[in-house]
Design an enzyme around this catalytic site. Structure first.
Site, PDB file in Angstrom:
ATOM      1  N   LYS A 256      -3.433  -3.779   0.697  1.00 27.39           N
ATOM      2  CA  LYS A 256      -3.397  -2.615   1.582  1.00 27.39           C
ATOM      3  C   LYS A 256      -2.763  -3.040   2.915  1.00 27.39           C
ATOM      4  O   LYS A 256      -2.067  -4.051   2.973  1.00 27.39           O
ATOM      5  CB  LYS A 256      -4.810  -2.046   1.757  1.00 27.39           C
ATOM      6  CG  LYS A 256      -5.372  -1.445   0.464  1.00 27.39           C
ATOM      7  CD  LYS A 256      -4.590  -0.218   0.041  1.00 27.39           C
ATOM      8  CE  LYS A 256      -5.101   0.369  -1.254  1.00 27.39           C
ATOM      9  NZ  LYS A 256      -4.239   1.452  -1.742  1.00 27.39           N
TER      10      LYS A 256
ATOM     11  N   ASP B  72      -9.778   3.709  -0.086  1.00 24.82           N
ATOM     12  CA  ASP B  72      -9.545   3.447   1.341  1.00 24.82           C
ATOM     13  C   ASP B  72     -10.847   3.269   2.127  1.00 24.82           C
ATOM     14  O   ASP B  72     -10.811   2.957   3.320  1.00 24.82           O
ATOM     15  CB  ASP B  72      -8.733   4.590   1.962  1.00 24.82           C
ATOM     16  CG  ASP B  72      -7.298   4.597   1.453  1.00 24.82           C
ATOM     17  OD1 ASP B  72      -6.833   3.550   0.960  1.00 24.82           O
ATOM     18  OD2 ASP B  72      -6.642   5.650   1.537  1.00 24.82           O
TER      19      ASP B  72
ATOM     20  N   ARG C 140       4.299  -5.805   1.789  1.00 22.49           N
ATOM     21  CA  ARG C 140       3.549  -5.132   0.717  1.00 22.49           C
ATOM     22  C   ARG C 140       4.402  -4.937  -0.545  1.00 22.49           C
ATOM     23  O   ARG C 140       5.614  -4.793  -0.474  1.00 22.49           O
ATOM     24  CB  ARG C 140       2.991  -3.803   1.240  1.00 22.49           C
ATOM     25  CG  ARG C 140       1.958  -4.055   2.326  1.00 22.49           C
ATOM     26  CD  ARG C 140       1.352  -2.800   2.860  1.00 22.49           C
ATOM     27  NE  ARG C 140       0.575  -2.089   1.848  1.00 22.49           N
ATOM     28  CZ  ARG C 140       0.065  -0.870   2.033  1.00 22.49           C
ATOM     29  NH1 ARG C 140       0.260  -0.243   3.169  1.00 22.49           N
ATOM     30  NH2 ARG C 140      -0.639  -0.297   1.087  1.00 22.49           N
TER      31      ARG C 140
ATOM     32  N   ARG D  77      -8.209   0.744   9.424  1.00 26.79           N
ATOM     33  CA  ARG D  77      -9.528   0.997   8.826  1.00 26.79           C
ATOM     34  C   ARG D  77     -10.499  -0.160   9.075  1.00 26.79           C
ATOM     35  O   ARG D  77     -11.710   0.038   9.111  1.00 26.79           O
ATOM     36  CB  ARG D  77      -9.387   1.302   7.332  1.00 26.79           C
ATOM     37  CG  ARG D  77      -8.528   2.542   7.076  1.00 26.79           C
ATOM     38  CD  ARG D  77      -8.743   3.157   5.710  1.00 26.79           C
ATOM     39  NE  ARG D  77      -7.625   4.014   5.341  1.00 26.79           N
ATOM     40  CZ  ARG D  77      -7.457   5.266   5.752  1.00 26.79           C
ATOM     41  NH1 ARG D  77      -8.322   5.822   6.570  1.00 26.79           N
ATOM     42  NH2 ARG D  77      -6.406   5.967   5.352  1.00 26.79           N
TER      43      ARG D  77
ATOM     44  N   GLN E 256       0.160   6.522  -5.297  1.00 24.00           N
ATOM     45  CA  GLN E 256       1.490   6.415  -4.685  1.00 24.00           C
ATOM     46  C   GLN E 256       2.554   6.214  -5.766  1.00 24.00           C
ATOM     47  O   GLN E 256       3.623   6.824  -5.714  1.00 24.00           O
ATOM     48  CB  GLN E 256       1.512   5.265  -3.688  1.00 24.00           C
ATOM     49  CG  GLN E 256       0.610   5.522  -2.492  1.00 24.00           C
ATOM     50  CD  GLN E 256       0.568   4.381  -1.508  1.00 24.00           C
ATOM     51  OE1 GLN E 256       1.110   3.307  -1.772  1.00 24.00           O
ATOM     52  NE2 GLN E 256      -0.072   4.594  -0.374  1.00 24.00           N
TER      53      GLN E 256
HETATM   54  C1  S3P Z   1      -2.412   7.196  -1.059  1.00 26.62           C
HETATM   55  C2  S3P Z   1      -2.823   6.485  -2.146  1.00 26.62           C
HETATM   56  C3  S3P Z   1      -3.643   5.274  -2.065  1.00 26.62           C
HETATM   57  C4  S3P Z   1      -4.262   5.076  -0.690  1.00 26.62           C
HETATM   58  C5  S3P Z   1      -3.308   5.384   0.419  1.00 26.62           C
HETATM   59  C6  S3P Z   1      -2.798   6.812   0.313  1.00 26.62           C
HETATM   60  C7  S3P Z   1      -1.584   8.409  -1.266  1.00 26.62           C
HETATM   61  O1  S3P Z   1      -2.847   4.151  -2.370  1.00 26.62           O
HETATM   62  O2  S3P Z   1      -4.738   3.758  -0.555  1.00 26.62           O
HETATM   63  O3  S3P Z   1      -3.944   5.232   1.677  1.00 26.62           O
HETATM   64  O4  S3P Z   1      -1.426   9.206  -0.323  1.00 26.62           O
HETATM   65  O5  S3P Z   1      -1.071   8.579  -2.377  1.00 26.62           O
HETATM   66  P1  S3P Z   1      -2.611   3.681  -3.909  1.00 26.62           P
HETATM   67  O6  S3P Z   1      -2.230   4.894  -4.631  1.00 26.62           O
HETATM   68  O7  S3P Z   1      -1.524   2.684  -3.873  1.00 26.62           O
HETATM   69  O8  S3P Z   1      -3.921   3.102  -4.338  1.00 26.62           O
END
Ligand code: S3P
Length: 438
Positions: free
Chosen positions: A342, A315, A123, A392, A169
């Site tokens: 993902k 998600d 990733r 998922r 994130q």
């Molecule tokens: C998350 C942010 C999302 C999500 C992940 C959890 C988080 O990812 O898909 O399951 O806890 O900040 P992205 O921020 O990369 O879209």
């Protein structure tokens, strides 16, 4: 390899509380670790992803107890109290853990290496590494992917970061590094993304401000240990929301589901599709709002997903595609190319699964077009799905069994434990006929 065999049923019934929120559980551990004093939390998600974060923090010298299966007690070591380790920190399947640790570890005095399982090692990590380097961090990736090597002892400077992808994130990684930086750190989002880091930092007493699309954190920061009441994970409840709509009889009560508006995109989408979901007792306990959801059998209509819903339901698209296949008329999702990076390439893997079950659809570079079926007739043929180890995807195809002509076999289901330990038991308790096969 573990697999599931899920046989069609029509009735779903029960009152359930799905496990705690994954995003909030990761953040509780990390913020509690760098706080002064003790942090306690109820509703903690003891899934493989969150336990990877817990073990990494323990390796960095933080004492974390688990008085019960769903509570934690963290003895905070303060902003500068983490200790280095020569062993690589293994994030397992958890992208959130890896990207948030990149931010947290950028401001430390020691070096650290982050690794993960075969999915995580594929990733993209540059999206977090690039802004952290602008702050002065030293981070190496292998062609943009893990292992991620972070060199300590750097002086970080606050930045004004215009985030190119709508990623909570990345935003969170930069904000965590901002706790260690000189001056203010500002992140501007191209579209709203989940705001747990902002809410929780405020709960730990940090000065976080939001002006329009820009969020800022001001150093020097000091976190004060606190209590966190972790809600049930909306993203886990999502499988039961769609399942309750696709059933033709019964009623599901989902208790204390997290209702943070930056997470509830799927609820908006399902309501716009005509779902019979009642939101009861909306309340706020701690940093996050919660509510009980009553889900009843529903006649769904196809929908064109609004672009601003995409990050708010990021998600939930695997299970959305299952709902869309059972909705009358056309459904269209665009602008969701993030799904390709993902835990699996969720567009390709869902498309392969839908094909295996005889559902006509058009796979697009950034989404999917589907024409759903009328009424309550079965939509999915019996067939075999490869979930590609993506939790998922596996749970989404279990939900599809409610409108299938015969059993759906789902392979590679062990990773469901990364986010939703106990899914199979809870699904059976509500009436799904799910058999685990190893
Ligand atoms: C998350 C942010 C999302 C999500 C992940 C959890 C988080 O990812 O898909 O399951 O806890 O900040 P992205 O921020 O990369 O879209």
């Amino acid at each position: 390899m573990s697999s599931w065999s899920v046989t069609p049923v029509t009735r779903l019934e029960g009152r359930i509380r799905v496990p705690g929120d994954k995003s909030v559980s990761h953040r509780t551990l990390m913020l509690g670790a760098i706080a002064e004093g003790t942090t306690t939390a109820d509703g903690f998600l003891a899934s493989e992803d969150c336990l990877a974060t817990l073990k990494a923090l323990a390796a960095l010298g933080v004492k974390i107890d688990r008085p019960t299966a769903t509570s934690v007690r963290i003895e905070g070591v303060g902003l500068r109290g983490l200790r280095g380790t020569t062993a690589a920190l293994d994030m397992g399947n958890a992208g959130t853990a890896m990207r948030l640790f990149m931010g947290l570890l950028s401001g430390q005095s020691f070096d650290a290496t982050l690794i993960g399982d075969s999915s995580l090692m594929r990733r993209p990590m540059e999206r977090a590494a690039a802004p952290l380097r602008l702050m002065g961090a030293s981070i190496e990736t292998r062609e943009g992917k893990p292992p991620v090597v972070i060199r300590g002892g750097r002086d970080l400077m606050g930045i004004d970061f215009d985030m190119p992808v709508a990623s909570a994130q990345v935003k969170s990684a930069v904000m965590l590094a901002g706790l260690y930086a000189r001056g203010s750190t500002r992140v501007t989002e191209p579209a709203p993304t989940r705001d747990h880091t902002e809410r929780m930092l405020q709960g730990f007493g940090v000065d976080v401000r939001r002006e329009g699309a820009t969020v800022s954190v001001h150093a020097p920061a000091k976190l004060a240990g606190c209590h966190v009441d972790i809600p049930a994970d909306f993203s886990s409840a999502a499988f039961f929301m769609v399942a309750g709509c696709l059933a033709t009889a019964g009623e599901l009560h989902l208790e204390r589901v997290g209702m943070n508006p930056t997470r509830t995109g799927l609820l908006e989408i399902l309501l716009a599709m005509g779902a019979n979901i009642e939101v009861r007792d909306l309340r706020t306990a701690g940093p996050e709002p919660t509510a009980d959801l009553i889900v009843r059998p529903s006649r769904l209509r196809g929908i064109e997903v609004r672009p601003d819903w995409v990050p708010l339901a990021i998600d939930e698209f695997p299970v959305f595609f299952i709902a869309a296949a059972c909705a009358e008329g056309e459904s269209l999702l665009r602008g969701a190319e993030e799904l390709r990076v993902k835990e699996s390439d969720r567009l390709t893997v869902m498309s392969a699964g839908l094909t295996a079950l005889g559902v006509a659809h058009e796979l697009l570079p950034d989404g999917m077009r589907l024409t759903g079926a009328r009424g309550e007739d079965p939509v999915f043929q019996s067939g075999r799905i490869d979930s590609h180890g993506d939790h998922r995807i596996a749970m989404s195809f279990a939900v599809a069994s409610l409108r299938a002509t015969g059993p759906i076999e789902i392979d590679d289901t062990a990773n469901v434990a990364t986010s939703f330990p106990g899914f199979a038991d809870l699904a059976r308790a509500c009436g799904l006929q799910l058999r685990e096969v190893t």
